[in-house]
Design a protein around this motif. Sequence first.
Motif, PDB file in Angstrom:
ATOM      1  N   ASN A  16      53.012  30.854  38.015  1.00 52.35           N
ATOM      2  CA  ASN A  16      51.848  30.148  38.556  1.00 52.35           C
ATOM      3  C   ASN A  16      51.021  31.051  39.471  1.00 52.35           C
ATOM      4  O   ASN A  16      49.821  30.852  39.626  1.00 52.35           O
ATOM      5  N   SER A  19      49.041  36.999  37.628  1.00 53.93           N
ATOM      6  CA  SER A  19      47.850  37.230  36.816  1.00 53.93           C
ATOM      7  C   SER A  19      47.943  38.633  36.241  1.00 53.93           C
ATOM      8  O   SER A  19      48.750  39.453  36.674  1.00 53.93           O
ATOM      9  N   ASN A  42      46.897  33.719  33.368  1.00 50.40           N
ATOM     10  CA  ASN A  42      45.790  33.916  34.293  1.00 50.40           C
ATOM     11  C   ASN A  42      45.322  35.362  34.223  1.00 50.40           C
ATOM     12  O   ASN A  42      46.021  36.279  34.607  1.00 50.40           O
ATOM     13  N   SER A  44      42.839  37.852  35.671  1.00 46.48           N
ATOM     14  CA  SER A  44      41.877  38.083  36.743  1.00 46.48           C
ATOM     15  C   SER A  44      42.297  39.286  37.565  1.00 46.48           C
ATOM     16  O   SER A  44      43.391  39.813  37.431  1.00 46.48           O
TER      17      SER A  44
END
Length: 76
Positions: A16, A19, A42, A44
Amino acid sequence: MLDIYCNASGQRVNHNKSSIFFSKGTQQLVRDNIKNTLNAQNESLSDRYLGMPTDVGQSKMGTFRYLRDRVWEKVK
């Protein structure tokens, strides 16, 4: 490799909070395969990590100017 590290250290990857960042030339198919393999959806890049810029680029003076200015303010 991550599983080996986790088993040896007792640490775990927090997916969670994780990234991944790819260079501009990375093909989408390669990106998708790597994200699926690592379970890191994710995609980024933060501006800073541990207080330092993550993407330095060509202009090192411009990137680290804020650091010089902060140190100079403390010295004054």
